[in-house]
Design a protein around this motif. Structure first.
Motif, short mmCIF file in Angstrom:
data_model
loop_
_atom_site.label_atom_id
_atom_site.label_comp_id
_atom_site.label_asym_id
_atom_site.label_seq_id
_atom_site.Cartn_x
_atom_site.Cartn_y
_atom_site.Cartn_z
N GLY A 1 52.37 86.60 34.43
CA GLY A 1 51.70 85.38 34.00
C GLY A 1 51.99 84.26 34.98
O GLY A 1 53.09 84.19 35.56
N SER B 1 51.98 80.74 34.60
CA SER B 1 52.42 79.39 34.25
C SER B 1 53.80 79.06 34.82
O SER B 1 54.02 77.95 35.32
N TRP C 1 42.17 83.26 30.99
CA TRP C 1 41.72 82.14 30.18
C TRP C 1 40.23 81.79 30.32
O TRP C 1 39.65 81.21 29.41
N SER D 1 50.63 77.87 28.01
CA SER D 1 50.94 79.29 27.78
C SER D 1 50.18 80.13 28.79
O SER D 1 49.11 79.74 29.27
N ASP D 2 50.73 81.31 29.09
CA ASP D 2 50.09 82.20 30.07
C ASP D 2 48.78 82.78 29.58
O ASP D 2 47.90 83.07 30.37
N ASP D 3 48.66 82.99 28.28
CA ASP D 3 47.59 83.80 27.73
C ASP D 3 47.09 83.16 26.44
O ASP D 3 47.89 82.64 25.66
N THR E 1 48.93 84.07 23.20
CA THR E 1 50.25 83.52 22.87
C THR E 1 50.26 82.00 22.75
O THR E 1 51.30 81.42 22.50
N ASP E 2 49.09 81.37 22.93
CA ASP E 2 49.04 79.91 22.84
C ASP E 2 49.13 79.46 21.39
O ASP E 2 48.43 79.98 20.51
N ARG E 3 49.98 78.47 21.11
CA ARG E 3 50.22 78.02 19.74
C ARG E 3 49.22 76.98 19.29
O ARG E 3 49.13 76.68 18.09
N ARG F 1 40.16 81.56 20.62
CA ARG F 1 40.92 82.71 21.11
C ARG F 1 40.07 83.97 21.10
O ARG F 1 40.03 84.73 22.08
#
Length: 510
Positions: free
Chosen positions: A138, A140, A193, A253-255, A258-260, A267
C-alpha cells in the motif's frame, strides 16, 4: 466484485481491436462531492504541492545564495549580458544583497547546475523499489514518509550550504532519495481507489499539485529571500511539509476496504468498478514480459522526452529570468511561476475532458491517451521555438514560456497516467520504472543548460530551447505510433486468465 455482466471495466477484452476497450455499465455512481476518493485526491494535491515546493525552492533561492553568478572576469576581459540591462541597472545587479548576517557563496554557473541537478541523482534510486513495495504493502506510508523525510532534510539546507557546496550536493541527493517514492506510491494508491471512468480527473487533480506548488513557491521564495533572507525559505518549506505529513497519516487509508470514513455505497462502487485489478500483485512480478512490452517502452521513452523540457524550465527558468531578462528577484519569482499556473489549470481541465470523452464513448482509452499526449508535446515544442526568436522582448518571452508550460498540461491525462491503463495491479511499479528513466533528464538538463549558457549569450539559450523542443517532438512520434490504453496480457490475474481461456474455449466450441 464483478459488474452485472460478470466483468469489471478492467477485464481484458476478448478478440477485440485496439480501440475497443471495455467500458463500465451505467450503474448509479455515488457523487464525487465530499466523497472519500475526492478527499484523498485533495490531500494528494496538497502533498504534491509540498513535494514540488521542496524540490524547486532552491531554483529561486540560488539567486540569493550566490554573490555572483560567474567567476570574476580577468582584468582584460568583460562580461557581456545577453540582453541590455534595464534602465538604472548595472553589472552589480549580478550580486543579490541579503539582510545582515546572511551568507552568500561564490558558486559559478557549473556549480549551480550540479547543485540544481543533485536532487535527481537521489530521485533515480528509489522510484522502482518504492513502486514495488507500494503495490505490495500500500502506498500511503511511503508517500507520507517520503514527504516527511524530505521536509526534515530541507530544514538542514542552510547548514549544509554553510559547510560547502559538496555537503549541499549530498543533502539534495538525500532529499531526492526520500522523495523518489512519492509518485509511484500515488499511482499504487489510485490503482485501489480510482474507478476507471474517473481515473483521468482524480489522478490529474492529485498530480497537478506539482504545478500548483511550483506556482506558489517560486514567487513566495523570491519574496521571502528578499525580506527575510534565503535560509527562511527552507525553514518555512520544511515546517509546512512536516505538518502536511501529520494530517496525511491521520486521515488516509491504503484501500477503500479499510477506510473508516467512506460510505458503504462509495466503497461498493469503487471495488465493483475496479474488480480484481484493485488488489496487490504479491512478491512475484512478470519482469521478462514487462521488459518486452512495447506500450511500456512507449511510456518510458515519451516521459523521458516530455520531462526534458519540463525539468529544463523547472530548474533553469529563474536563471533565464535573471541573466537574460534581468528581472529582480521578486519579479523573477512571479514570472518563473506564471507558466505553472497555466499548467495546473490545463492539467485539471484536460483530466475532466478526457474522462468525459471515455465515458461517453466518443473515443477509446487508447485514442484519448494518444490525443492528449500529442497535444501536450507538439504545441509546447512550437512555443519553445518561439521563445528562442523572442530575443530580449520580455513580454513575448514570458508569454511563449507560459503558453508552452500551460499546453504541456495536456499530457496529464495522457502518457502521464498510462501505466494504470496497461497494468493496474502493477501501476506503482511501472510508475517507478518510467519515472526512473524520466528522471534522467532531471539530472542532465540542468547540467546541459549550464554548459550551453556558460557564456551567458542568447545563442546559448536558443540551443536550450531548440533542444527541448526537438526532444518533445520525438516523444510525440514514439507515443503516437506505439502507445496503448489496453490492459496487457501479462497484467491479468490468474482468475482473469482462466476466465479468458474459458471464454475462448466456448467461442471455439460454438
Amino acid at each position: 466484485m464483478p459488474l452485472p455482466n460478470g466483468n469489471s471495466i478492467n477485464t481484458a477484452p476478448l478478440d477485440k481491436g485496439e480501440d475497443t476497450e471495455p467500458l463500465i455499465d451505467n450503474d448509479p455512481i455515488p457523487p464525487q462531492c465530499c466523497s472519500a476518493r475526492l478527499n484523498l485526491a485533495f490531500l494528494m494535491f496538497c502533498g504534491f504541492s509540498m513535494v514540488y515546493g521542496l524540490r524547486v525552492n532552491l531554483s529561486v533561492a540560488m539567486i540569493a545564495m550566490v554573490n555572483t553568478t560567474e567567476p570574476k572576469p580577468a582584468p582584460n576581459s568583460s562580461v557581456v549580458s545577453a540582453c541590455p540591462l534595464p534602465p538604472g541597472g548595472d553589472n552589480s545587479s549580478d550580486s543579490f544583497h541579503q539582510p545582515a548576517g546572511i551568507p552568500q557563496y561564490p558558486w559559478d554557473s557549473e556549480t549551480q547546475g550540479w547543485l540544481l541537478g543533485a536532487f535527481f541523482f537521489g530521485y533515480l534510486c528509489t522510484q522502482i523499489p518504492g513502486g514495488y513495495l507500494s503495490d505490495h504493502y500500500g502506498g500511503s506510508i511511503f508517500l507520507g514518509v517520503g514527504v516527511l523525510v524530505t521536509a526534515f532534510l530541507t530544514l538542514l539546507t542552510p547548514l549544509a550550504a554553510q559547510m560547502g557546496s559538496h555537503w549541499l550536493f549530498a543533502l539534495r541527493v538525500l532529499e531526492g532519495i526520500a522523495e523518489g517514492v512519492t509518485y509511484p506510491a500515488m499511482m499504487s494508491m489510485w490503482a485501489r481507489w480510482a474507478p476507471p471512468l474517473e481515473r483521468s480527473r482524480l489522478i490529474t487533480l492529485s498530480g497537478s499539485g506539482g504545478n500548483f506548488g511550483a506556482f506558489i513557491v517560486l514567487p513566495v521564495t523570491g519574496l521571502i529571500s528578499q525580506s527575510l533572507g534565503w535560509p527562511a525559505v527552507f525553514y518555512l518549506c520544511g515546517v509546512a511539509g512536516c505538518l502536511w505529513a501529520v494530517v496525511w497519516f491521520i486521515f488516509v487509508s491504503d484501500d477503500p476496504r479499510t477506510d473508516r470514513r467512506i460510505s458503504k455505497e462509495e466503497r461498493d462502487y469503487i471495488i465493483k468498478s475496479i474488480g480484481s485489478q484493485g488488489t496487490g500483485h504479491g512478491w512475484s512480478i512478470p519482469l521478462l514480459s514487462m521488459s518486452m512490452s512495447v506500450p511500456l517502452w512507449a511510456i518510458i521513452i515519451t516521459q523521458m522526452c516530455a520531462n526534458w523540457s519540463y525539468y529544463t524550465l523547472l530548474t533553469s527558468l529563474p536563471t533565464y529570468m535573471d541573466n537574460v531578462m534581468h528581472f529582480d528577484i521578486k519579479s523573477n519569482g512571479f514570472m518563473s511561476a506564471l507558466p505553472y499556473l497555466g499548467g495546473w489549470l490545463m492539467s485539471m481541465l484536460s483530466g475532466v475532458v478526457a474522462d468525459s470523452l471515455i465515458e461517453r464513448e466518443v473515443f477509446s482509452i487508447t485514442v484519448v491517451r494518444k490525443l492528449f499526449t500529442l497535444l501536450g508535446l507538439i504545441l509546447p515544442a512550437a512555443f519553445l521555438v518561439a521563445v528562442s526568436f523572442a530575443g530580449c522582448n520580455d513580454i513575448f518571452a514570458v508569454t511563449f514560456l507560459t503558453l508552452s508550460t500551460t499546453l504541456g498540461g495536456f499530457t496529464a491525462p495522457g502518457v502521464n497516467i498510462n501505466q494504470i491503463d496497461i497494468a493496474p495491479r502493477y501501476a506503482g511499479f511501472l510508475m517507478g520504472i518510467s519515472n526512473t528513466f524520466g528522471t534522467i533528464p532531471g539530472v542532465l538538463a540542468p547540467i546541459a543548460t549550464g554548459y550551453f549558457t556558460e557564456g551567458r549569450t542568447m545563442a546559448g539559450w536558443m540551443k536550450v530551447f531548440w533542444v527541448a523542443a526537438g526532444i518533445n517532438v520525438g516523444g510525440a512520434l514514439v507515443y503516437t505510433i506505439f502507445g496503448s490504453g489496453k490492459i496487457q496480457p501479462w497484467a491479468n490475474t490468474e482468475d482473469e486468465r482462466a476466465e479468458i481461456k474459458k471464454e475462448r474455449s466456448k467461442s471455439i466450441a460454438t
